[in-house]
Design an enzyme around this catalytic site. Sequence first.
Site, PDB file in Angstrom:
ATOM      1  N   GLY A   1       0.780  -1.244   0.000  1.00 28.54           N
ATOM      2  CA  GLY A   1       0.000   0.000   0.000  1.00 28.54           C
ATOM      3  C   GLY A   1       0.805   1.284   0.000  1.00 28.54           C
ATOM      4  O   GLY A   1       0.282   2.348   0.343  1.00 28.54           O
ATOM      5  N   SER A   2       2.070   1.222  -0.428  1.00 25.54           N
ATOM      6  CA  SER A   2       2.856   2.467  -0.409  1.00 25.54           C
ATOM      7  C   SER A   2       2.347   3.459  -1.456  1.00 25.54           C
ATOM      8  O   SER A   2       2.433   4.678  -1.254  1.00 25.54           O
ATOM      9  CB  SER A   2       4.349   2.184  -0.604  1.00 25.54           C
ATOM     10  OG  SER A   2       4.620   1.753  -1.914  1.00 25.54           O
TER      11      SER A   2
ATOM     12  N   ARG B   1      -4.103  -9.088  -9.081  1.00 23.31           N
ATOM     13  CA  ARG B   1      -4.921 -10.143  -9.653  1.00 23.31           C
ATOM     14  C   ARG B   1      -5.412  -9.717 -11.037  1.00 23.31           C
ATOM     15  O   ARG B   1      -5.824  -8.569 -11.215  1.00 23.31           O
ATOM     16  CB  ARG B   1      -6.117 -10.349  -8.720  1.00 23.31           C
ATOM     17  CG  ARG B   1      -6.787 -11.665  -8.862  1.00 23.31           C
ATOM     18  CD  ARG B   1      -7.911 -11.756  -7.829  1.00 23.31           C
ATOM     19  NE  ARG B   1      -8.981 -12.535  -8.402  1.00 23.31           N
ATOM     20  CZ  ARG B   1      -8.963 -13.857  -8.457  1.00 23.31           C
ATOM     21  NH1 ARG B   1      -7.981 -14.531  -7.947  1.00 23.31           N
ATOM     22  NH2 ARG B   1      -9.955 -14.503  -9.035  1.00 23.31           N
ATOM     23  N   ILE B   2      -5.338 -10.650 -11.979  1.00 24.30           N
ATOM     24  CA  ILE B   2      -5.807 -10.336 -13.334  1.00 24.30           C
ATOM     25  C   ILE B   2      -7.316 -10.124 -13.310  1.00 24.30           C
ATOM     26  O   ILE B   2      -8.049 -10.861 -12.641  1.00 24.30           O
ATOM     27  CB  ILE B   2      -5.405 -11.475 -14.302  1.00 24.30           C
ATOM     28  CG1 ILE B   2      -3.881 -11.428 -14.495  1.00 24.30           C
ATOM     29  CG2 ILE B   2      -6.123 -11.358 -15.636  1.00 24.30           C
ATOM     30  CD1 ILE B   2      -3.334 -12.551 -15.341  1.00 24.30           C
TER      31      ILE B   2
ATOM     32  N   SER C   1       5.432   3.140 -15.290  1.00 26.26           N
ATOM     33  CA  SER C   1       4.414   3.671 -16.195  1.00 26.26           C
ATOM     34  C   SER C   1       3.052   3.663 -15.505  1.00 26.26           C
ATOM     35  O   SER C   1       2.762   2.769 -14.712  1.00 26.26           O
ATOM     36  CB  SER C   1       4.288   2.783 -17.444  1.00 26.26           C
ATOM     37  OG  SER C   1       5.540   2.555 -18.043  1.00 26.26           O
TER      38      SER C   1
ATOM     39  N   LEU D   1      -3.128  -7.404 -20.782  1.00 28.67           N
ATOM     40  CA  LEU D   1      -2.418  -7.250 -19.511  1.00 28.67           C
ATOM     41  C   LEU D   1      -1.283  -6.223 -19.627  1.00 28.67           C
ATOM     42  O   LEU D   1      -0.371  -6.397 -20.441  1.00 28.67           O
ATOM     43  CB  LEU D   1      -1.848  -8.606 -19.060  1.00 28.67           C
ATOM     44  CG  LEU D   1      -1.083  -8.574 -17.730  1.00 28.67           C
ATOM     45  CD1 LEU D   1      -2.016  -8.307 -16.557  1.00 28.67           C
ATOM     46  CD2 LEU D   1      -0.290  -9.849 -17.527  1.00 28.67           C
ATOM     47  N   ASP D   2      -1.332  -5.186 -18.790  1.00 22.73           N
ATOM     48  CA  ASP D   2      -0.331  -4.091 -18.802  1.00 22.73           C
ATOM     49  C   ASP D   2      -0.171  -3.506 -20.211  1.00 22.73           C
ATOM     50  O   ASP D   2       0.893  -2.971 -20.548  1.00 22.73           O
ATOM     51  CB  ASP D   2       1.035  -4.588 -18.282  1.00 22.73           C
ATOM     52  CG  ASP D   2       0.962  -5.094 -16.843  1.00 22.73           C
ATOM     53  OD1 ASP D   2       0.186  -4.521 -16.060  1.00 22.73           O
ATOM     54  OD2 ASP D   2       1.660  -6.058 -16.505  1.00 22.73           O
TER      55      ASP D   2
ATOM     56  N   THR E   1      -6.806  -1.889 -20.091  1.00 22.91           N
ATOM     57  CA  THR E   1      -7.632  -2.502 -21.131  1.00 22.91           C
ATOM     58  C   THR E   1      -7.544  -4.014 -20.935  1.00 22.91           C
ATOM     59  O   THR E   1      -6.874  -4.479 -20.006  1.00 22.91           O
ATOM     60  CB  THR E   1      -7.130  -2.149 -22.549  1.00 22.91           C
ATOM     61  OG1 THR E   1      -5.818  -2.695 -22.696  1.00 22.91           O
ATOM     62  CG2 THR E   1      -7.103  -0.646 -22.784  1.00 22.91           C
TER      63      THR E   1
HETATM   64  C1  GRF Z   1       4.409  -1.372  -7.121  1.00 21.45           C
HETATM   65  O1  GRF Z   1       5.728  -1.664  -7.473  1.00 21.45           O
HETATM   66  C2  GRF Z   1       3.550  -1.310  -8.354  1.00 21.45           C
HETATM   67  O2  GRF Z   1       4.198  -0.773  -9.452  1.00 21.45           O
HETATM   68  C3  GRF Z   1       3.256  -2.766  -8.590  1.00 21.45           C
HETATM   69  O3  GRF Z   1       3.074  -3.293  -7.313  1.00 21.45           O
HETATM   70  C4  GRF Z   1       3.788  -2.532  -6.367  1.00 21.45           C
HETATM   71  C5  GRF Z   1       2.828  -2.081  -5.332  1.00 21.45           C
HETATM   72  O4  GRF Z   1       3.419  -1.509  -4.212  1.00 21.45           O
HETATM   73  N1  GRF Z   1       2.150  -2.924  -9.502  1.00 21.45           N
HETATM   74  P1  GRF Z   1       2.538  -0.895  -3.044  1.00 21.45           P
HETATM   75  O5  GRF Z   1       1.572  -1.973  -2.577  1.00 21.45           O
HETATM   76  O6  GRF Z   1       1.810   0.306  -3.593  1.00 21.45           O
HETATM   77  O7  GRF Z   1       3.520  -0.528  -1.973  1.00 21.45           O
END
Ligand code: GRF
Length: 222
Positions: free
Chosen positions: A11-12, A90-91, A135, A143-144, A140
Amino acid sequence: MKVVVLASGRGSNLAALLAARDAGTLPIDIAGVYGDKPAAPALDLARAAGIPALALRPKDYEDRLAFDRALFAQVARHEPRLVVCAGYMRILSDDVVRAQHGRMINIHPSLLPQYPGLHTHRRVLEAGDAVHGASVHFVTTELDGGPVIARARMPVQAGDDEAALAARLLPLEHRLLVATVELLARRLAWPTPSGVTIDGRLLDAPLALRGEQLHDAGGFVA
Ligand code: GRF
């Protein structure tokens, strides 16, 4: 702008959004935080900030679509303008993705379209790349793979390992996500098959983070 965040882990990125909101620089209301992992620290963080937070458990549902429909029924209660996938691991089923067209973004730790999927830091090192980054893109069904709104770049340094790259990229991810959500709160950005439009104008390339701001070839945009 009303926002719902999806998160599976630490959750950063959510913390960065909350900090910018609290500082008064990011005009958003984070209405709810949802996920797929009941023990995720991101949910505790949301609750501590007084935000409704809930994780559904995939094993309680018959299949991916049933889970996603239940999850997005929670999201829909808030009628958000934007859904931010901030470490949601999760996809998502095509059905729910299509229903959020133009309203859902994801942060990904690579310079998309390079390295969609997992283990991006490792893949950058294996390829011997000189530059790495993050990024933010519209989600969509690929995936990514949705249109990229903005990117942040950083040099790979001699002696970097996966952990060093991840640690150095994370603060850049936070600034990139905050700046991109601010852009979406202030301007009309939209995904098209040829790329992202901002106030109806097609970007030649994804925006670039410089300091705390997003730039296009002509300068600062938001
Ligand atoms: C980040 O590196 C983000 O790019 C990736 O998952 C990580 C999530 O980190 N998709 P956090 O849970 O927001 O700390």
